[in-house]
Design a protein around this motif. Sequence first.
Motif, PDB file in Angstrom:
ATOM      1  N   SER A 129      26.855  53.375  21.357  1.00 19.36           N
ATOM      2  CA  SER A 129      26.348  54.301  20.381  1.00 19.36           C
ATOM      3  C   SER A 129      26.787  55.737  21.068  1.00 19.36           C
ATOM      4  O   SER A 129      26.913  56.583  20.054  1.00 19.36           O
ATOM      5  N   GLU A 130      26.414  56.104  22.293  1.00 16.16           N
ATOM      6  CA  GLU A 130      26.680  57.162  22.775  1.00 16.16           C
ATOM      7  C   GLU A 130      28.137  57.701  22.749  1.00 16.16           C
ATOM      8  O   GLU A 130      28.458  58.786  22.417  1.00 16.16           O
ATOM      9  N   LEU A 131      28.948  56.695  23.008  1.00 15.55           N
ATOM     10  CA  LEU A 131      30.360  56.935  23.098  1.00 15.55           C
ATOM     11  C   LEU A 131      30.813  57.447  21.426  1.00 15.55           C
ATOM     12  O   LEU A 131      31.623  58.255  21.587  1.00 15.55           O
ATOM     13  N   ARG A 132      30.318  56.645  20.613  1.00 16.13           N
ATOM     14  CA  ARG A 132      30.490  56.982  19.217  1.00 16.13           C
ATOM     15  C   ARG A 132      30.270  58.389  18.979  1.00 16.13           C
ATOM     16  O   ARG A 132      30.854  59.117  18.274  1.00 16.13           O
ATOM     17  N   ARG A 133      29.001  58.885  19.434  1.00 19.36           N
ATOM     18  CA  ARG A 133      28.511  60.074  19.140  1.00 19.36           C
ATOM     19  C   ARG A 133      29.274  61.297  19.738  1.00 19.36           C
ATOM     20  O   ARG A 133      29.482  62.224  19.240  1.00 19.36           O
ATOM     21  N   ILE A 134      29.634  61.057  21.092  1.00 19.64           N
ATOM     22  CA  ILE A 134      30.410  61.974  21.937  1.00 19.64           C
ATOM     23  C   ILE A 134      31.848  62.332  21.715  1.00 19.64           C
ATOM     24  O   ILE A 134      32.423  63.264  21.929  1.00 19.64           O
ATOM     25  N   LEU A 135      32.452  61.192  21.149  1.00 23.32           N
ATOM     26  CA  LEU A 135      34.066  61.052  20.921  1.00 23.32           C
ATOM     27  C   LEU A 135      34.414  61.626  19.553  1.00 23.32           C
ATOM     28  O   LEU A 135      33.503  61.641  18.554  1.00 23.32           O
ATOM     29  N   ASN A 136      35.321  62.536  19.587  1.00 22.39           N
ATOM     30  CA  ASN A 136      35.695  63.003  18.171  1.00 22.39           C
ATOM     31  C   ASN A 136      36.512  61.923  17.544  1.00 22.39           C
ATOM     32  O   ASN A 136      36.675  60.718  17.953  1.00 22.39           O
ATOM     33  N   ASP A 137      37.042  62.421  16.341  1.00 21.42           N
ATOM     34  CA  ASP A 137      37.658  61.282  15.379  1.00 21.42           C
ATOM     35  C   ASP A 137      38.804  61.014  15.876  1.00 21.42           C
ATOM     36  O   ASP A 137      39.572  59.966  15.087  1.00 21.42           O
ATOM     37  N   ARG A 138      39.492  61.341  17.068  1.00 25.44           N
ATOM     38  CA  ARG A 138      40.644  60.709  17.537  1.00 25.44           C
ATOM     39  C   ARG A 138      40.614  60.491  18.848  1.00 25.44           C
ATOM     40  O   ARG A 138      41.378  60.085  19.723  1.00 25.44           O
ATOM     41  N   GLY A 139      39.343  60.170  19.273  1.00 25.26           N
ATOM     42  CA  GLY A 139      38.842  60.073  20.522  1.00 25.26           C
ATOM     43  C   GLY A 139      39.306  58.382  21.304  1.00 25.26           C
ATOM     44  O   GLY A 139      39.437  57.423  20.415  1.00 25.26           O
ATOM     45  N   ILE A 140      39.609  58.637  22.337  1.00 23.08           N
ATOM     46  CA  ILE A 140      39.968  57.256  23.166  1.00 23.08           C
ATOM     47  C   ILE A 140      38.933  56.824  24.439  1.00 23.08           C
ATOM     48  O   ILE A 140      38.468  57.970  25.158  1.00 23.08           O
ATOM     49  N   PHE A 141      38.492  55.798  24.550  1.00 22.70           N
ATOM     50  CA  PHE A 141      37.611  55.253  25.464  1.00 22.70           C
ATOM     51  C   PHE A 141      38.267  54.202  26.518  1.00 22.70           C
ATOM     52  O   PHE A 141      38.857  53.331  26.004  1.00 22.70           O
ATOM     53  N   ILE A 142      38.436  54.649  27.766  1.00 23.08           N
ATOM     54  CA  ILE A 142      38.653  53.503  28.834  1.00 23.08           C
ATOM     55  C   ILE A 142      37.997  53.248  29.781  1.00 23.08           C
ATOM     56  O   ILE A 142      37.708  54.119  30.477  1.00 23.08           O
ATOM     57  N   THR A 143      37.669  51.953  29.917  1.00 24.36           N
ATOM     58  CA  THR A 143      37.016  51.757  31.310  1.00 24.36           C
ATOM     59  C   THR A 143      37.334  50.441  32.091  1.00 24.36           C
ATOM     60  O   THR A 143      37.836  49.448  31.394  1.00 24.36           O
ATOM     61  N   GLN A 144      37.104  50.703  33.165  1.00 22.61           N
ATOM     62  CA  GLN A 144      37.334  49.206  33.999  1.00 22.61           C
ATOM     63  C   GLN A 144      36.092  49.099  34.516  1.00 22.61           C
ATOM     64  O   GLN A 144      35.172  49.918  35.250  1.00 22.61           O
ATOM     65  N   GLN A 145      35.543  47.769  34.251  1.00 24.01           N
ATOM     66  CA  GLN A 145      34.020  47.323  34.815  1.00 24.01           C
ATOM     67  C   GLN A 145      34.200  46.233  35.870  1.00 24.01           C
ATOM     68  O   GLN A 145      35.029  45.345  35.901  1.00 24.01           O
ATOM     69  N   SER A 146      33.045  46.025  36.537  1.00 24.94           N
ATOM     70  CA  SER A 146      32.786  44.904  37.358  1.00 24.94           C
ATOM     71  C   SER A 146      31.884  43.958  36.549  1.00 24.94           C
ATOM     72  O   SER A 146      31.020  44.316  36.079  1.00 24.94           O
ATOM     73  N   GLY A 147      32.499  42.821  36.332  1.00 26.25           N
ATOM     74  CA  GLY A 147      31.700  41.967  35.585  1.00 26.25           C
ATOM     75  C   GLY A 147      30.335  41.341  36.278  1.00 26.25           C
ATOM     76  O   GLY A 147      30.394  41.323  37.428  1.00 26.25           O
ATOM     77  N   GLY A 148      29.747  40.530  35.516  1.00 22.57           N
ATOM     78  CA  GLY A 148      28.459  39.696  35.850  1.00 22.57           C
ATOM     79  C   GLY A 148      28.435  38.947  37.169  1.00 22.57           C
ATOM     80  O   GLY A 148      27.367  38.767  37.746  1.00 22.57           O
ATOM     81  N   THR A 149      29.719  38.344  37.443  1.00 27.03           N
ATOM     82  CA  THR A 149      29.594  37.424  38.483  1.00 27.03           C
ATOM     83  C   THR A 149      30.318  37.967  39.596  1.00 27.03           C
ATOM     84  O   THR A 149      30.900  37.154  40.367  1.00 27.03           O
ATOM     85  N   ASP A 150      30.571  39.208  39.737  1.00 27.56           N
ATOM     86  CA  ASP A 150      31.170  39.971  40.830  1.00 27.56           C
ATOM     87  C   ASP A 150      30.615  39.639  42.178  1.00 27.56           C
ATOM     88  O   ASP A 150      29.475  39.931  42.391  1.00 27.56           O
ATOM     89  N   CYS A 151      31.487  39.071  42.987  1.00 29.76           N
ATOM     90  CA  CYS A 151      31.300  38.966  44.310  1.00 29.76           C
ATOM     91  C   CYS A 151      29.874  37.939  44.660  1.00 29.76           C
ATOM     92  O   CYS A 151      29.178  38.077  45.358  1.00 29.76           O
ATOM     93  N   ALA A 152      29.849  36.803  43.609  1.00 32.20           N
ATOM     94  CA  ALA A 152      28.669  35.984  43.580  1.00 32.20           C
ATOM     95  C   ALA A 152      28.647  35.111  44.977  1.00 32.20           C
ATOM     96  O   ALA A 152      27.550  34.771  45.054  1.00 32.20           O
ATOM     97  N   GLY A 153      29.701  34.961  45.665  1.00 30.60           N
ATOM     98  CA  GLY A 153      29.809  34.132  46.825  1.00 30.60           C
ATOM     99  C   GLY A 153      28.750  35.219  47.872  1.00 30.60           C
ATOM    100  O   GLY A 153      28.454  34.153  48.852  1.00 30.60           O
ATOM    101  N   ILE A 154      28.715  36.075  47.837  1.00 29.85           N
ATOM    102  CA  ILE A 154      27.580  36.918  48.840  1.00 29.85           C
ATOM    103  C   ILE A 154      26.186  36.446  48.377  1.00 29.85           C
ATOM    104  O   ILE A 154      25.592  36.328  49.203  1.00 29.85           O
ATOM    105  N   ASN A 155      25.988  36.351  47.318  1.00 22.98           N
ATOM    106  CA  ASN A 155      24.542  36.267  46.702  1.00 22.98           C
ATOM    107  C   ASN A 155      24.421  34.371  47.090  1.00 22.98           C
ATOM    108  O   ASN A 155      23.188  34.110  47.670  1.00 22.98           O
TER     109      ASN A 155
END
Length: 252
Positions: A129-155
């Motif tokens: 919702s904050e992304l929608r608020r601060i992006l303008n009407d031609r805005g682009i959002f691009i993200t690289q994320q670490s997923g929830g199972t990242d490095c589960a072998g350590i755990n």
Amino acid sequence: MIKDRQFMAYIQEVDQHFSGWDFSHITASGRMQSQLLPWSLGSLVIPLLRNANTLLDMGTGGGEFLSSLQPLPQSVYATEGYKPNVPVAKKQLEPLGAKVVYFEDDASLPLEDHYFDLIINQHESYSVSELRRILNDRGIFITQQSGGTDCAGINEMFGVPLNEEFAHWNLETAMEELLDHRFNITLSREDFPLQRFYDIGAVVYYLKAIPWQIPDFTVERYLEPLHRIYLVIQSKGYFEVQQHRFIVKAEV
């Protein structure tokens, strides 16, 4: 009591200084290596930058990634929610004309409505919702994320469950949230590359830098599992875990 001198020497890496989001202490020497991703966030961002007048880098760390993308647009902001990183980021980014903004809540960013042409995000949490608020009407959002199972072998080696709050976090969930807020998704990919540690000191350094993996991590508390990983490395030459990464590009 563990009396292996080599093991005890390695785990002193817990005392090494870590600043910003710079893992070069263990990556430049090859002590930790990650399998290549089938995409490059930087290569995807570069052409978007050239068409943007206003840019936000979310969770800039010490400004390492953003500073590598020069030349930057006319108006650049960078947010950082970890206070010790803020002066590091300012030193790196302010000479480039970027304004570094400290924030405490993803759902309440101290930024203008409908201001940004482009928002980039590398492994940082966000409120759609904050992304929608601060992006303008031609805005682009691009993200690289670490997923929830990242490095589960350590755990698994430490006998510590993954953080339940983030266990669901994957490409499908991220896309659903963006679509629910009327974003148009133009790119989405997910991958599970391997990550190897070639000495136990690199594991210790890594866990100190990312406290959410093993939230109560100290060498003293987890000496036995650390020694088990050490023995794996002594036998195989490395300790290997699977990362969890995904990337999404969404347009208003």
